[in-house]
Design a protein around this motif. Sequence first.
Motif, PDB file in Angstrom:
ATOM      1  N   TYR A  29       0.948  -1.382  -0.082  1.00 13.48           N
ATOM      2  CA  TYR A  29       0.098   0.024  -0.023  1.00 13.48           C
ATOM      3  C   TYR A  29       0.885   0.997  -0.088  1.00 13.48           C
ATOM      4  CZ  TYR A  29       1.153   0.717   4.997  1.00 13.48           C
ATOM      5  OH  TYR A  29       1.959   0.694   6.018  1.00 13.48           O
ATOM      6  N   GLU A  30       0.345   2.314  -0.325  1.00 13.09           N
ATOM      7  CA  GLU A  30       0.806   3.862   0.000  1.00 13.09           C
ATOM      8  C   GLU A  30       0.088   4.687   0.161  1.00 13.09           C
ATOM      9  OE1 GLU A  30       3.826   5.167  -2.951  1.00 13.09           O
ATOM     10  OE2 GLU A  30       3.825   3.194  -4.054  1.00 13.09           O
ATOM     11  N   LEU A  31       0.410   5.400   1.325  1.00 11.65           N
ATOM     12  CA  LEU A  31      -0.336   6.654   1.828  1.00 11.65           C
ATOM     13  C   LEU A  31       0.252   7.872   1.709  1.00 11.65           C
ATOM     14  CD1 LEU A  31      -1.373   4.974   5.245  1.00 11.65           C
ATOM     15  CD2 LEU A  31      -3.035   5.191   3.329  1.00 11.65           C
ATOM     16  N   ALA A  32      -0.474   9.041   1.488  1.00 17.03           N
ATOM     17  CA  ALA A  32       0.205  10.201   1.173  1.00 17.03           C
ATOM     18  C   ALA A  32       0.420  11.027   2.549  1.00 17.03           C
ATOM     19  CB  ALA A  32      -0.863  11.178   0.498  1.00 17.03           C
ATOM     20  N   GLN A  33       1.550  11.809   2.465  1.00 18.49           N
ATOM     21  CA  GLN A  33       1.958  12.649   3.597  1.00 18.49           C
ATOM     22  C   GLN A  33       2.359  14.002   2.901  1.00 18.49           C
ATOM     23  OE1 GLN A  33       5.387  11.117   5.789  1.00 18.49           O
ATOM     24  NE2 GLN A  33       3.973  10.107   7.105  1.00 18.49           N
ATOM     25  N   ILE A  34       1.998  14.941   3.676  1.00 21.21           N
ATOM     26  CA  ILE A  34       2.237  16.416   2.970  1.00 21.21           C
ATOM     27  C   ILE A  34       3.240  17.215   3.910  1.00 21.21           C
ATOM     28  CG2 ILE A  34       0.207  17.390   4.441  1.00 21.21           C
ATOM     29  CD1 ILE A  34      -0.142  19.192   1.803  1.00 21.21           C
ATOM     30  N   TRP A  35       3.987  17.779   3.433  1.00 19.13           N
ATOM     31  CA  TRP A  35       5.052  18.813   4.171  1.00 19.13           C
ATOM     32  C   TRP A  35       4.375  20.084   4.585  1.00 19.13           C
ATOM     33  CZ3 TRP A  35       9.423  18.095   6.606  1.00 19.13           C
ATOM     34  CH2 TRP A  35       9.988  19.244   7.018  1.00 19.13           C
ATOM     35  N   CYS A  36       4.405  20.382   5.698  1.00 20.90           N
ATOM     36  CA  CYS A  36       3.637  21.319   6.647  1.00 20.90           C
ATOM     37  C   CYS A  36       4.844  22.232   6.955  1.00 20.90           C
ATOM     38  CB  CYS A  36       3.034  20.747   7.883  1.00 20.90           C
ATOM     39  SG  CYS A  36       2.006  22.363   8.436  1.00 20.90           S
ATOM     40  N   GLU A  37       4.920  23.445   6.146  1.00 21.63           N
ATOM     41  CA  GLU A  37       5.916  24.455   6.356  1.00 21.63           C
ATOM     42  C   GLU A  37       5.918  24.885   7.899  1.00 21.63           C
ATOM     43  OE1 GLU A  37       8.332  25.553   4.411  1.00 21.63           O
ATOM     44  OE2 GLU A  37       7.832  24.218   2.723  1.00 21.63           O
ATOM     45  N   GLU A  38       4.781  25.247   8.337  1.00 22.05           N
ATOM     46  CA  GLU A  38       4.716  25.902   9.597  1.00 22.05           C
ATOM     47  C   GLU A  38       5.277  24.951  10.857  1.00 22.05           C
ATOM     48  OE1 GLU A  38       0.616  26.694  10.392  1.00 22.05           O
ATOM     49  OE2 GLU A  38       0.131  27.980   8.642  1.00 22.05           O
ATOM     50  N   THR A  39       5.246  23.660  10.538  1.00 21.53           N
ATOM     51  CA  THR A  39       5.611  22.774  11.643  1.00 21.53           C
ATOM     52  C   THR A  39       7.166  22.246  11.130  1.00 21.53           C
ATOM     53  OG1 THR A  39       4.454  20.862  10.794  1.00 21.53           O
ATOM     54  CG2 THR A  39       3.488  22.133  12.662  1.00 21.53           C
ATOM     55  N   ALA A  40       7.249  22.273   9.849  1.00 15.71           N
ATOM     56  CA  ALA A  40       8.566  21.662   9.399  1.00 15.71           C
ATOM     57  C   ALA A  40       8.474  20.168   9.668  1.00 15.71           C
ATOM     58  CB  ALA A  40       9.885  22.479  10.104  1.00 15.71           C
ATOM     59  N   ALA A  41       7.590  19.711   9.148  1.00 10.14           N
ATOM     60  CA  ALA A  41       7.367  18.149   9.536  1.00 10.14           C
ATOM     61  C   ALA A  41       6.235  17.495   8.452  1.00 10.14           C
ATOM     62  CB  ALA A  41       6.743  17.939  11.016  1.00 10.14           C
ATOM     63  N   TRP A  42       6.300  16.392   8.311  1.00 12.11           N
ATOM     64  CA  TRP A  42       5.445  15.695   7.333  1.00 12.11           C
ATOM     65  C   TRP A  42       4.285  15.425   8.136  1.00 12.11           C
ATOM     66  CZ3 TRP A  42       6.022  15.460   2.405  1.00 12.11           C
ATOM     67  CH2 TRP A  42       7.455  15.446   1.698  1.00 12.11           C
ATOM     68  N   SER A  43       2.980  15.483   7.443  1.00 17.31           N
ATOM     69  CA  SER A  43       1.726  15.098   8.184  1.00 17.31           C
ATOM     70  C   SER A  43       0.837  14.292   7.414  1.00 17.31           C
ATOM     71  CB  SER A  43       1.227  16.259   8.498  1.00 17.31           C
ATOM     72  OG  SER A  43      -0.100  16.168   9.039  1.00 17.31           O
ATOM     73  N   GLU A  44       0.202  13.295   7.873  1.00 14.26           N
ATOM     74  CA  GLU A  44      -0.725  12.481   7.187  1.00 14.26           C
ATOM     75  C   GLU A  44      -1.559  13.311   6.393  1.00 14.26           C
ATOM     76  OE1 GLU A  44      -2.647   9.850   9.785  1.00 14.26           O
ATOM     77  OE2 GLU A  44      -0.937   8.751  10.142  1.00 14.26           O
ATOM     78  N   ASN A  93       1.614   2.084   9.002  1.00 14.87           N
ATOM     79  CA  ASN A  93       0.247   2.221   9.224  1.00 14.87           C
ATOM     80  C   ASN A  93      -0.119   0.571   9.953  1.00 14.87           C
ATOM     81  OD1 ASN A  93      -2.686   1.537   9.040  1.00 14.87           O
ATOM     82  ND2 ASN A  93      -2.802   3.572   8.573  1.00 14.87           N
ATOM     83  N   ILE A  94      -0.236   0.450  11.152  1.00 17.92           N
ATOM     84  CA  ILE A  94      -0.454  -0.766  11.706  1.00 17.92           C
ATOM     85  C   ILE A  94      -1.420  -1.596  11.052  1.00 17.92           C
ATOM     86  CG2 ILE A  94       0.788  -0.393  13.907  1.00 17.92           C
ATOM     87  CD1 ILE A  94      -2.119  -0.390  15.160  1.00 17.92           C
ATOM     88  N   HIS A  95      -2.660  -0.782  11.004  1.00 18.47           N
ATOM     89  CA  HIS A  95      -3.734  -1.316  10.153  1.00 18.47           C
ATOM     90  C   HIS A  95      -3.377  -2.106   8.827  1.00 18.47           C
ATOM     91  CE1 HIS A  95      -5.807  -0.041  13.700  1.00 18.47           C
ATOM     92  NE2 HIS A  95      -5.471   1.258  13.473  1.00 18.47           N
ATOM     93  N   LEU A  96      -2.998  -1.180   7.889  1.00 18.94           N
ATOM     94  CA  LEU A  96      -2.522  -1.781   6.718  1.00 18.94           C
ATOM     95  C   LEU A  96      -1.310  -2.728   6.714  1.00 18.94           C
ATOM     96  CD1 LEU A  96      -3.073   1.894   4.779  1.00 18.94           C
ATOM     97  CD2 LEU A  96      -4.515  -0.250   4.470  1.00 18.94           C
ATOM     98  N   ASP A  97      -0.619  -2.426   7.489  1.00 18.73           N
ATOM     99  CA  ASP A  97       0.573  -3.522   7.430  1.00 18.73           C
ATOM    100  C   ASP A  97       0.017  -4.869   7.871  1.00 18.73           C
ATOM    101  OD1 ASP A  97       2.484  -1.475   7.071  1.00 18.73           O
ATOM    102  OD2 ASP A  97       3.186  -1.228   9.198  1.00 18.73           O
ATOM    103  N   ASN A 146      -9.994   9.146   4.593  1.00 19.16           N
ATOM    104  CA  ASN A 146      -9.947   7.825   4.917  1.00 19.16           C
ATOM    105  C   ASN A 146      -9.333   7.323   5.949  1.00 19.16           C
ATOM    106  OD1 ASN A 146     -10.326   7.104   2.060  1.00 19.16           O
ATOM    107  ND2 ASN A 146      -8.310   7.733   1.687  1.00 19.16           N
ATOM    108  N   GLY A 147     -10.094   6.389   6.829  1.00 16.61           N
ATOM    109  CA  GLY A 147      -9.707   5.854   7.920  1.00 16.61           C
ATOM    110  C   GLY A 147      -9.458   4.267   7.874  1.00 16.61           C
ATOM    111  N   PHE A 148      -8.513   3.767   8.681  1.00  9.38           N
ATOM    112  CA  PHE A 148      -8.275   2.370   8.421  1.00  9.38           C
ATOM    113  C   PHE A 148      -8.222   1.682  10.069  1.00  9.38           C
ATOM    114  CE2 PHE A 148      -5.743   5.139   6.042  1.00  9.38           C
ATOM    115  CZ  PHE A 148      -6.224   4.682   4.622  1.00  9.38           C
ATOM    116  N   GLU A 149      -8.604   0.420   9.759  1.00 12.80           N
ATOM    117  CA  GLU A 149      -8.909  -0.463  10.854  1.00 12.80           C
ATOM    118  C   GLU A 149      -8.801  -2.059  10.550  1.00 12.80           C
ATOM    119  OE1 GLU A 149     -11.148  -1.333  15.239  1.00 12.80           O
ATOM    120  OE2 GLU A 149     -11.650   0.464  13.659  1.00 12.80           O
ATOM    121  N   PHE A 150      -7.806  -2.588  11.429  1.00  9.43           N
ATOM    122  CA  PHE A 150      -7.599  -4.163  10.936  1.00  9.43           C
ATOM    123  C   PHE A 150      -8.493  -4.818  12.091  1.00  9.43           C
ATOM    124  CE2 PHE A 150      -6.076  -8.323  10.882  1.00  9.43           C
ATOM    125  CZ  PHE A 150      -6.181  -8.634   9.364  1.00  9.43           C
ATOM    126  N   HIS A 151      -9.409  -5.681  11.938  1.00  8.31           N
ATOM    127  CA  HIS A 151     -10.307  -6.304  12.697  1.00  8.31           C
ATOM    128  C   HIS A 151      -9.482  -7.858  12.714  1.00  8.31           C
ATOM    129  CE1 HIS A 151     -12.957  -3.293  13.178  1.00  8.31           C
ATOM    130  NE2 HIS A 151     -13.069  -3.110  11.716  1.00  8.31           N
TER     131      HIS A 151
END
Length: 162
Positions: A29-44, A93-97, A146-151
């Motif tokens: 799988y692949e999930l997106a992260q966006i670079w946030c200039e304000e926090t200088a970090a990647w965010s889901e 992502n523990i659910h997708l993993d 999107n949200g994810f959960e493994f049951h």
Amino acid sequence: MKYCASLKEKTDLVHHQFSELIGKAVVGYELAQIWCEETAAWSEWNDLPVFLSIGSGELSISWQKFDELAIEVDRVLPFSLCGSTVRWIDSGNIHLDAAIGRTVESVSLAQGAMTVGGSEIEIWTRLLIHFTGGGSLDIFNALDENGFEFHTKAVEAGVSCF
């Protein structure tokens, strides 16, 4: 991406997009992260689809608004990234993993929970991918993303698509 809102449209969509993938294993799988200039970090950035690889196929799965589902073959985005700095991650992502290596046995839709004025509303906001030997991956509408959960235990499905 074309989004579907009615239960019939969603059932038809799921049946069409997953029909060739039953009996095949989730390979990534692949999930997106966006670079946030304000926090200088990647965010889901779960507004973008999850790219789910099953066998040799890949699906783009995305929820929007209250109950609209889109599933496209290949890597498809619902909107332009407009110069946003995005990276795609394939682990963490523990659910997708937990779904990696599992064989798709069936796919169904289930209702989410929503009330208006104290009354329950029928809203189909959960895509359940069930695996041979047990377990289900729930890709659900998490308030317009999107949200994810493994049951690990059996999940009650509302409408079986296979």
